[in-house]
Design a protein around this motif. Structure first.
Motif, short mmCIF file in Angstrom:
data_model
loop_
_atom_site.label_atom_id
_atom_site.label_comp_id
_atom_site.label_asym_id
_atom_site.label_seq_id
_atom_site.Cartn_x
_atom_site.Cartn_y
_atom_site.Cartn_z
N HIS A 120 -50.83 130.90 30.08
CA HIS A 120 -50.92 131.67 28.84
C HIS A 120 -49.71 131.38 27.95
O HIS A 120 -48.74 130.76 28.39
N ILE A 121 -49.76 131.86 26.71
CA ILE A 121 -48.69 131.47 25.79
C ILE A 121 -47.35 132.11 26.16
O ILE A 121 -46.31 131.68 25.69
N GLY A 122 -47.38 133.17 27.00
CA GLY A 122 -46.12 133.71 27.54
C GLY A 122 -45.45 132.64 28.40
O GLY A 122 -44.26 132.34 28.24
N ASN A 123 -46.21 132.03 29.28
CA ASN A 123 -45.67 130.92 30.08
C ASN A 123 -45.13 129.84 29.15
O ASN A 123 -44.06 129.29 29.39
N PHE A 124 -45.86 129.56 28.07
CA PHE A 124 -45.42 128.47 27.19
C PHE A 124 -44.15 128.83 26.41
O PHE A 124 -43.44 127.94 25.98
N ARG A 125 -43.87 130.11 26.26
CA ARG A 125 -42.57 130.44 25.64
C ARG A 125 -41.47 129.84 26.52
O ARG A 125 -40.53 129.23 26.03
N THR A 126 -41.60 130.04 27.83
CA THR A 126 -40.61 129.52 28.75
C THR A 126 -40.59 127.99 28.73
O THR A 126 -39.52 127.37 28.68
N PHE A 127 -41.76 127.36 28.71
CA PHE A 127 -41.78 125.88 28.76
C PHE A 127 -41.29 125.26 27.45
O PHE A 127 -40.66 124.21 27.46
N VAL A 128 -41.58 125.92 26.32
CA VAL A 128 -41.08 125.41 25.04
C VAL A 128 -39.55 125.56 24.99
O VAL A 128 -38.85 124.69 24.51
N PHE A 129 -39.06 126.66 25.55
CA PHE A 129 -37.59 126.82 25.59
C PHE A 129 -36.96 125.72 26.46
O PHE A 129 -35.94 125.12 26.08
N ASN A 130 -37.55 125.44 27.63
CA ASN A 130 -37.01 124.37 28.48
C ASN A 130 -36.92 123.06 27.70
O ASN A 130 -35.97 122.29 27.83
N ASP A 131 -37.96 122.83 26.89
CA ASP A 131 -38.02 121.59 26.10
C ASP A 131 -36.91 121.58 25.05
O ASP A 131 -36.22 120.56 24.86
N PHE A 132 -36.71 122.72 24.41
CA PHE A 132 -35.65 122.84 23.41
C PHE A 132 -34.29 122.60 24.08
O PHE A 132 -33.43 121.90 23.54
N LEU A 161 -40.56 129.40 19.39
CA LEU A 161 -39.12 129.10 19.30
C LEU A 161 -38.36 130.08 18.42
O LEU A 161 -37.14 130.04 18.36
N SER A 162 -39.11 130.98 17.74
CA SER A 162 -38.45 131.70 16.66
C SER A 162 -37.76 133.00 17.06
O SER A 162 -37.64 133.91 16.27
N ALA A 163 -37.35 133.10 18.32
CA ALA A 163 -36.51 134.25 18.71
C ALA A 163 -35.50 133.71 19.71
O ALA A 163 -35.78 132.74 20.42
N HIS A 164 -34.35 134.35 19.77
CA HIS A 164 -33.35 133.90 20.75
C HIS A 164 -33.93 134.03 22.16
O HIS A 164 -34.64 134.99 22.46
N TYR A 165 -33.65 133.08 23.01
CA TYR A 165 -34.31 133.06 24.33
C TYR A 165 -33.95 134.28 25.19
O TYR A 165 -34.66 134.59 26.14
#
Ligand code: AMP
Ligand code: ZN
Length: 476
Positions: free
Chosen positions: A46-58, A304-308
């Motif tokens: 789900h997109i919650g998981n993708f918040r974490t994976f997008v942050f890893n990428d960043f 990406l639009s909030a501090h991790y």
């Protein structure tokens, strides 16, 4: 200044020194070793998981932007209760089942413009490293067997709980423990190896047949790929306890060395105030959002639009705002493209570009402040729009700005975004339709002109008329 990162273990923002030793220059550091807990492949993430994976990428992109080399692993959890249950209910093998969801997950990562990492180990291919850890723990007298399962004995390991800082009484209450593991000696203990059960895959080991517990999988994959110590370990905040606490206990007790130098945990994505999770049923997959017409680019921007370290509340309004922000960037690039005047580069523009990089680096160096970094980008765009308003920019200026945007986008990954989704219309076709529309307007055939505009809009292309002519941008 140097890069500083909040470390869950020390509860401080620490200077980042990969390899454990401070160096004068970034280029002198060894490659940064990173391990990110990956997905359990039993369904669509789900997109919650993708918040974490997008942050890893960043994180990996920013480290590279700062001149570090990265060596990054993200695992695939392809054996656990959920994957086994899923395979059994469909009557297929565990491998067939997990390969299907691994493939879907990889497609999702690439649609969000997430870079491939250097290693994607699978738990089922790392059994040898799990056996090695358990044998080391056995030699130190830290494990026991009960009904064919092997447990880690937490009472014999006095450093337990340092990461999560949990009160031992809270741990003892058992409130946060697997209720089905009631056979163990102490409620806090966790299974390293689980006894074989009917209809479950099992591996032969020196301590009997069975399958791994979840926590040992990550410890084993870290060991197999990187050895004893890594620089960074990431995951969502829900993994701090017990998963990461248990990883530390196993790895440090087995090999007697620091397991991880920097623990980075990403806060949750919420939906109307609650954590987005499969068990609560309040989740969206990427595909749900694509079907509603939202683009992967907008979703990447939003995630990406909030501090991790702050929770991010997902709303459809938020997606609209994300798409408007992207449109501001696209409009700016479209305006730049129109400026064709030859001439020398202006010193003010070169100065603004230098300032963009200085402020961007200063801001993001402070605990990966990506929101601040986005603010710096928008300030730059604002001042460059003013510069365009005030006089014509030369092609040399334009080229310098485009090169700067490309470099900044090596971190963001949302400015120049390849949308690979279906239904794309190519730019030659759009230009032809714009010419036809202009002719129709000259001929006062406004019905046809409007028809062309509407048809393009349906395909996600917005036309903008100005003194200089008509230009188009993509709707987000
Ligand atoms: P899982 O597949 O459940 O093991 O989760 C994969 C990753 O997503 C882990 O790092 C989780 O901590 C993270 N995660 C799970 N739910 C959320 C959420 N709502 N927001 C952000 N990250 C999450
Ligand atoms: Zn893990």
């Amino acid at each position: 200044m140097s890069l500083r990162i909040y470390n869950t273990l020390t509860r401080r923002i620490d200077e980042f020194t990969p390899g454990g030793e401070k160096k004068e220059q970034v280029s002198q550091y060894p490659p940064v070793t990173i391990y990110s807990c990956g997905p359990t492949v039993y369904g669509f993430a789900h997109i919650g998981n993708f918040r974490t994976f997008v942050f890893n990428d960043f994180l990996r992109r920013y480290l590279k932007f700062r001149g570090f080399t990265v060596d990054h692993a993200m695992n695939i959890t392809d054996v656990d209760d959920k994957t086994i249950a899923g395979a059994n209910s469909e009557g297929i093998t565990l491998q067939q089942y997990t390969e299907r969801y691994t493939g879907i997950f990889m497609e999702d990562l690439s649609s969000l413009n997430i870079e491939n990492v250097e290693h994607t180990p699978k738990a089922t291919e790392s059994i040898d490293a799990m056996i090695d850890i358990i044998q080391h723990l056995d030699k130190k007298g830290l494990i026991y067997e009960k009904d064919g399962s092997i447990y880690f004995s937490i009472s014999k390991y006095d450093r337990y709980g340092l990461l999560s800082n949990l009160d031992t009484r809270e741990i003892r209450s058992g409130a946060r423990y697997d209720a089905d593991e009631y056979e163990k000696d102490d409620v806090r203990d966790f299974a390293l190896w689980k006894a074989p059960r009917e209809n479950e895959p099992a591996w032969d080991t020196p301590f009997g047949k069975g399958r791994p517990g979840w926590h040992i999988e990550c410890s084993a994959m870290v060991r197999k790929i990187f050895g004893t110590t890594i620089d960074i370990h990431t995951g969502g905040v829900d993994l701090i306890f017990p998963h990461h606490e248990n990883e530390i206990a196993q790895s440090e007790a087995a090999y007697g060395e620091t397991f991880v130098r920097y623990w980075i945990h990403i806060e949750h994505l919420l939906v109307e105030g609650s954590k987005m999770s499969k068990s609560l049923g309040n989740f969206y997959t990427l595909r749900d959002l694509f079907e509603k017409g939202h683009s992967p680019r907008t979703i990447r921007y939003l995630l990406l639009s909030a501090h991790y370290r702050k929770q991010l509340n997902f709303t459809f309004d938020g997606l609209t705002q994300a798409s408007q922000a992207l449109m501001r960037i696209d409009n700016f690039i479209a305006r730049l493209e129109e400026k064709k005047k030859e001439g020398e580069p202006a010193p003010e523009i070169a100065g603004a570009i230098d300032e963009l990089f200085t402020r961007f680096t200063e801001t993001v160096d402070d605990d990966l402040n990506i929101t601040g970094g986005m603010g710096v980008l928008f300030d730059f765009i604002h001042s460059m729009n003013l510069a365009i308003d005030q006089g014509e920019m030369t092609t040399a200026d334009r080229n310098a700005i485009m090169a700067a945007l490309k470099r900044i986008d090596s971190v963001f990954g949302f400015i120049f975004f390849e949308d690979t989704s279906a239904g794309e219309i190519d730019s030659a076709e759009i230009d032809k339709l714009i010419q036809e529309r202009n002719q129709a307007r000259k001929d006062k055939n406004f019905a046809r002109a409007d028809e062309i505009r509407d048809m393009l809009e349906e395909k996600g292309i917005i036309l903008q008329d100005s003194k200089e002519g008509t230009r188009w941008i993509k709707k987000q």
